[in-house]
Write a protein that holds these residues in place. Structure first.
Motif, PDB file in Angstrom:
ATOM      1  N   ARG A   1       0.838  -1.210   0.000  1.00 14.88           N
ATOM      2  CA  ARG A   1       0.000   0.000   0.000  1.00 14.88           C
ATOM      3  C   ARG A   1       0.864   1.248   0.000  1.00 14.88           C
ATOM      4  O   ARG A   1       0.640   2.183  -0.788  1.00 14.88           O
ATOM      5  N   ASP A   2       1.875   1.270   0.875  1.00 19.07           N
ATOM      6  CA  ASP A   2       2.729   2.449   0.973  1.00 19.07           C
ATOM      7  C   ASP A   2       3.583   2.610  -0.287  1.00 19.07           C
ATOM      8  O   ASP A   2       3.820   3.738  -0.752  1.00 19.07           O
ATOM      9  N   ARG A   3       4.027   1.509  -0.847  1.00 18.73           N
ATOM     10  CA  ARG A   3       4.818   1.575  -2.086  1.00 18.73           C
ATOM     11  C   ARG A   3       3.958   2.083  -3.250  1.00 18.73           C
ATOM     12  O   ARG A   3       4.419   2.914  -4.062  1.00 18.73           O
ATOM     13  N   LEU A   4       2.734   1.607  -3.342  1.00 23.06           N
ATOM     14  CA  LEU A   4       1.832   2.068  -4.397  1.00 23.06           C
ATOM     15  C   LEU A   4       1.472   3.537  -4.209  1.00 23.06           C
ATOM     16  O   LEU A   4       1.359   4.292  -5.181  1.00 23.06           O
ATOM     17  N   ALA A   5       1.319   3.954  -2.964  1.00 25.47           N
ATOM     18  CA  ALA A   5       1.021   5.360  -2.685  1.00 25.47           C
ATOM     19  C   ALA A   5       2.152   6.261  -3.178  1.00 25.47           C
ATOM     20  O   ALA A   5       1.916   7.386  -3.632  1.00 25.47           O
ATOM     21  N   ALA A   6       3.389   5.758  -3.106  1.00 23.37           N
ATOM     22  CA  ALA A   6       4.529   6.541  -3.584  1.00 23.37           C
ATOM     23  C   ALA A   6       4.443   6.794  -5.082  1.00 23.37           C
ATOM     24  O   ALA A   6       5.006   7.784  -5.591  1.00 23.37           O
ATOM     25  N   ASP A   7       3.719   5.930  -5.789  1.00 25.38           N
ATOM     26  CA  ASP A   7       3.479   6.124  -7.218  1.00 25.38           C
ATOM     27  C   ASP A   7       2.139   6.786  -7.501  1.00 25.38           C
ATOM     28  O   ASP A   7       1.669   6.809  -8.646  1.00 25.38           O
ATOM     29  N   GLY A   8       1.495   7.276  -6.451  1.00 28.05           N
ATOM     30  CA  GLY A   8       0.239   8.004  -6.621  1.00 28.05           C
ATOM     31  C   GLY A   8      -0.978   7.132  -6.792  1.00 28.05           C
ATOM     32  O   GLY A   8      -2.015   7.609  -7.271  1.00 28.05           O
ATOM     33  N   LEU A   9      -0.900   5.874  -6.366  1.00 30.39           N
ATOM     34  CA  LEU A   9      -2.012   4.950  -6.548  1.00 30.39           C
ATOM     35  C   LEU A   9      -2.718   4.672  -5.226  1.00 30.39           C
ATOM     36  O   LEU A   9      -2.079   4.466  -4.193  1.00 30.39           O
ATOM     37  N   HIS A  10      -4.047   4.673  -5.266  1.00 28.31           N
ATOM     38  CA  HIS A  10      -4.873   4.330  -4.112  1.00 28.31           C
ATOM     39  C   HIS A  10      -5.086   2.822  -4.087  1.00 28.31           C
ATOM     40  O   HIS A  10      -5.413   2.226  -5.117  1.00 28.31           O
TER      41      HIS A  10
ATOM     42  N   ALA B   1       3.390  -5.897 -16.281  1.00 29.16           N
ATOM     43  CA  ALA B   1       4.822  -5.632 -16.110  1.00 29.16           C
ATOM     44  C   ALA B   1       5.075  -4.809 -14.849  1.00 29.16           C
ATOM     45  O   ALA B   1       6.018  -5.086 -14.086  1.00 29.16           O
ATOM     46  N   TYR B   2       4.241  -3.815 -14.615  1.00 30.99           N
ATOM     47  CA  TYR B   2       4.383  -2.985 -13.416  1.00 30.99           C
ATOM     48  C   TYR B   2       4.146  -3.825 -12.157  1.00 30.99           C
ATOM     49  O   TYR B   2       4.904  -3.729 -11.178  1.00 30.99           O
ATOM     50  N   ALA B   3       3.113  -4.680 -12.187  1.00 33.84           N
ATOM     51  CA  ALA B   3       2.811  -5.516 -11.024  1.00 33.84           C
ATOM     52  C   ALA B   3       3.961  -6.476 -10.730  1.00 33.84           C
ATOM     53  O   ALA B   3       4.294  -6.733  -9.562  1.00 33.84           O
ATOM     54  N   LYS B   4       4.591  -7.007 -11.755  1.00 33.41           N
ATOM     55  CA  LYS B   4       5.730  -7.903 -11.550  1.00 33.41           C
ATOM     56  C   LYS B   4       6.894  -7.155 -10.917  1.00 33.41           C
ATOM     57  O   LYS B   4       7.570  -7.684 -10.014  1.00 33.41           O
ATOM     58  N   THR B   5       7.111  -5.927 -11.354  1.00 39.19           N
ATOM     59  CA  THR B   5       8.167  -5.110 -10.755  1.00 39.19           C
ATOM     60  C   THR B   5       7.902  -4.877  -9.276  1.00 39.19           C
ATOM     61  O   THR B   5       8.817  -4.980  -8.441  1.00 39.19           O
ATOM     62  N   LEU B   6       6.646  -4.583  -8.929  1.00 43.32           N
ATOM     63  CA  LEU B   6       6.288  -4.386  -7.524  1.00 43.32           C
ATOM     64  C   LEU B   6       6.551  -5.643  -6.705  1.00 43.32           C
ATOM     65  O   LEU B   6       7.068  -5.577  -5.585  1.00 43.32           O
ATOM     66  N   ALA B   7       6.169  -6.798  -7.254  1.00 45.97           N
ATOM     67  CA  ALA B   7       6.368  -8.052  -6.531  1.00 45.97           C
ATOM     68  C   ALA B   7       7.848  -8.307  -6.282  1.00 45.97           C
ATOM     69  O   ALA B   7       8.249  -8.759  -5.202  1.00 45.97           O
ATOM     70  N   ARG B   8       8.672  -8.023  -7.266  1.00 49.75           N
ATOM     71  CA  ARG B   8      10.120  -8.188  -7.099  1.00 49.75           C
ATOM     72  C   ARG B   8      10.665  -7.228  -6.055  1.00 49.75           C
ATOM     73  O   ARG B   8      11.519  -7.595  -5.237  1.00 49.75           O
ATOM     74  N   GLU B   9      10.177  -5.989  -6.053  1.00 46.75           N
ATOM     75  CA  GLU B   9      10.617  -5.005  -5.065  1.00 46.75           C
ATOM     76  C   GLU B   9      10.231  -5.457  -3.654  1.00 46.75           C
ATOM     77  O   GLU B   9      11.008  -5.309  -2.705  1.00 46.75           O
ATOM     78  N   ALA B  10       9.026  -5.986  -3.535  1.00 41.87           N
ATOM     79  CA  ALA B  10       8.572  -6.456  -2.224  1.00 41.87           C
ATOM     80  C   ALA B  10       9.440  -7.611  -1.738  1.00 41.87           C
ATOM     81  O   ALA B  10       9.794  -7.685  -0.551  1.00 41.87           O
ATOM     82  N   GLU B  11       9.811  -8.506  -2.641  1.00 39.76           N
ATOM     83  CA  GLU B  11      10.673  -9.623  -2.254  1.00 39.76           C
ATOM     84  C   GLU B  11      12.044  -9.130  -1.811  1.00 39.76           C
ATOM     85  O   GLU B  11      12.615  -9.629  -0.836  1.00 39.76           O
ATOM     86  N   ALA B  12      12.563  -8.115  -2.507  1.00 38.22           N
ATOM     87  CA  ALA B  12      13.870  -7.566  -2.135  1.00 38.22           C
ATOM     88  C   ALA B  12      13.813  -6.872  -0.775  1.00 38.22           C
ATOM     89  O   ALA B  12      14.762  -6.950   0.016  1.00 38.22           O
ATOM     90  N   ALA B  13      12.690  -6.197  -0.501  1.00 38.16           N
ATOM     91  CA  ALA B  13      12.554  -5.470   0.764  1.00 38.16           C
ATOM     92  C   ALA B  13      12.213  -6.389   1.926  1.00 38.16           C
ATOM     93  O   ALA B  13      12.599  -6.118   3.075  1.00 38.16           O
ATOM     94  N   LEU B  14      11.476  -7.475   1.650  1.00 35.79           N
ATOM     95  CA  LEU B  14      11.009  -8.378   2.703  1.00 35.79           C
ATOM     96  C   LEU B  14      11.384  -9.816   2.335  1.00 35.79           C
ATOM     97  O   LEU B  14      10.515 -10.680   2.148  1.00 35.79           O
ATOM     98  N   PRO B  15      12.663 -10.111   2.222  1.00 29.62           N
ATOM     99  CA  PRO B  15      13.087 -11.424   1.691  1.00 29.62           C
ATOM    100  C   PRO B  15      12.686 -12.609   2.547  1.00 29.62           C
ATOM    101  O   PRO B  15      12.547 -13.722   2.030  1.00 29.62           O
ATOM    102  N   GLU B  16      12.504 -12.419   3.845  1.00 24.68           N
ATOM    103  CA  GLU B  16      12.111 -13.525   4.713  1.00 24.68           C
ATOM    104  C   GLU B  16      10.607 -13.786   4.663  1.00 24.68           C
ATOM    105  O   GLU B  16      10.137 -14.802   5.180  1.00 24.68           O
ATOM    106  N   LEU B  17       9.890 -12.869   4.024  1.00 27.70           N
ATOM    107  CA  LEU B  17       8.435 -12.941   4.077  1.00 27.70           C
ATOM    108  C   LEU B  17       7.779 -13.112   2.714  1.00 27.70           C
ATOM    109  O   LEU B  17       6.664 -13.628   2.624  1.00 27.70           O
TER     110      LEU B  17
END
Length: 294
Positions: free
Chosen positions: A152-161, A188-204
């Motif tokens: 949610r917070d990452r999407l908000a940074a891109d201006g998305l609700h 493509a954008y959603a895949k990028t987000l998923a990869r970013e989330a994995e990098a930020a929260l690798p244990e989760l």
């Protein structure tokens, strides 16, 4: 004798109303149909102008299930259909649940409703982004909630609700309203987000579908943004052991979730929630909320 009910001037045969579909709760087909009628306003808003795929389970979740995109045999002539792009069938059409009569006819077939992220008059032009958060045991929806807040917070940074709903199974779905955008670009954008989330929260988090990678982690399924894919429609009842609903939830509920039961909702829970909170997903249809991908 099968009772005939008139809905908005349409005569509909409603069959086997006393049949128990969910033995775990004793829920009958009649109660399932009553639920659909009771939530018809917000449910129809989510089905509006979207071709529907049906997961049918006429003998309950323990019986045969089959997924169908084509209009079922015996579909009344008054049920609206729309042309849909399919590589294997250029003349394909699917049902569009446009009114209460169609909703009750479809509900009588005992179905889960599944819809794409685009509308029938703009195929493959997504007006929503969806992220399906699926926990691998022993992870649960509690872990999905932690990931959801990060997204949610990452999407908000891109201006998305971002809005949340339960999957009606084990996880969460996140939805963002968009200005119409080609489905491939959203994927493509959603895949990028998923990869970013994995990098930020690798244990989760994992963004890869391989089952071996998923125990104890939340799989972010970005693939449902593809034009050919569908997601369980908000407010649909699922073919699970109990009549669980894919129910909208507030961010305070997500943030405070401490156990899976906190975000498990049955058909009897939804009308009181609507009376208390209104339709939490109504903003998905608000053009002022629609965002643009970066």
């Amino acid at each position: 004798m099968t009772p005939i009910t008139e809905v908005e001037g349409r005569r509909i045969a409603l069959s086997n109303l006393e049949k128990v579909l969910y033995p775990a709760t004793g829920t009958t087909k009649g109660e399932l149909l009553h639920y659909c009628a009771s939530v018809s306003g917000p449910l129809l808003a989510q089905l509006d102008n979207r071709p529907v795929s049906f997961l049918r389970f006429p003998d309950g979740p323990g019986g045969q299930r089959f997924f169908t995109k084509n209009p079922p045999p015996g579909t009344p002539s008054w049920v609206k259909t729309a042309a849909v792009p399919r590589s294997e069938d250029k003349a394909a059409r699917q049902v569009v649940v446009a009114d209460l009569a169609t909703l009750m006819w479809a509900a009588n077939l005992v179905v889960e409703f599944h819809t794409p992220q685009w509308r029938a008059d703009a195929p493959a032009e997504a007006d929503r982004l969806v992220l399906d958060l699926d926990p691998g045991e022993p992870a649960s929806v509690v872990d999905c909630c932690a990931v959801a807040v990060w997204l949610r917070d990452r999407l908000a940074a891109d201006g998305l609700h971002t809005y949340a709903k339960t999957s009606g199974a084990k996880g969460l779905h996140l939805l963002c309203p968009l200005e119409p955008t080609p489905s491939g670009q959203v994927s493509a954008y959603a895949k990028t987000l998923a990869r970013e989330a994995e990098a930020a929260l690798p244990e989760l988090v994992t963004h890869k579908m391989a089952k071996a990678l998923r125990p104890g982690k939340v799989f972010i399924d970005f693939s449902q943004n593809a034009a050919a894919k569908t997601t369980a429609t908000p407010y649909t009842v699922r073919a699970k052991e109990r009549p669980t609903v894919s129910a909208p939830v507030s961010w305070p509920e997500v943030e405070s979730c401490g156990a899976p039961g906190d975000l498990t909702f049955l058909i009897g829970d939804i009308v009181p929630r609507l009376e208390r909170d209104g339709d939490l997903l109504a903003p998905l249809s608000d053009p002022d909320r629609a965002g643009r991908l970066p």
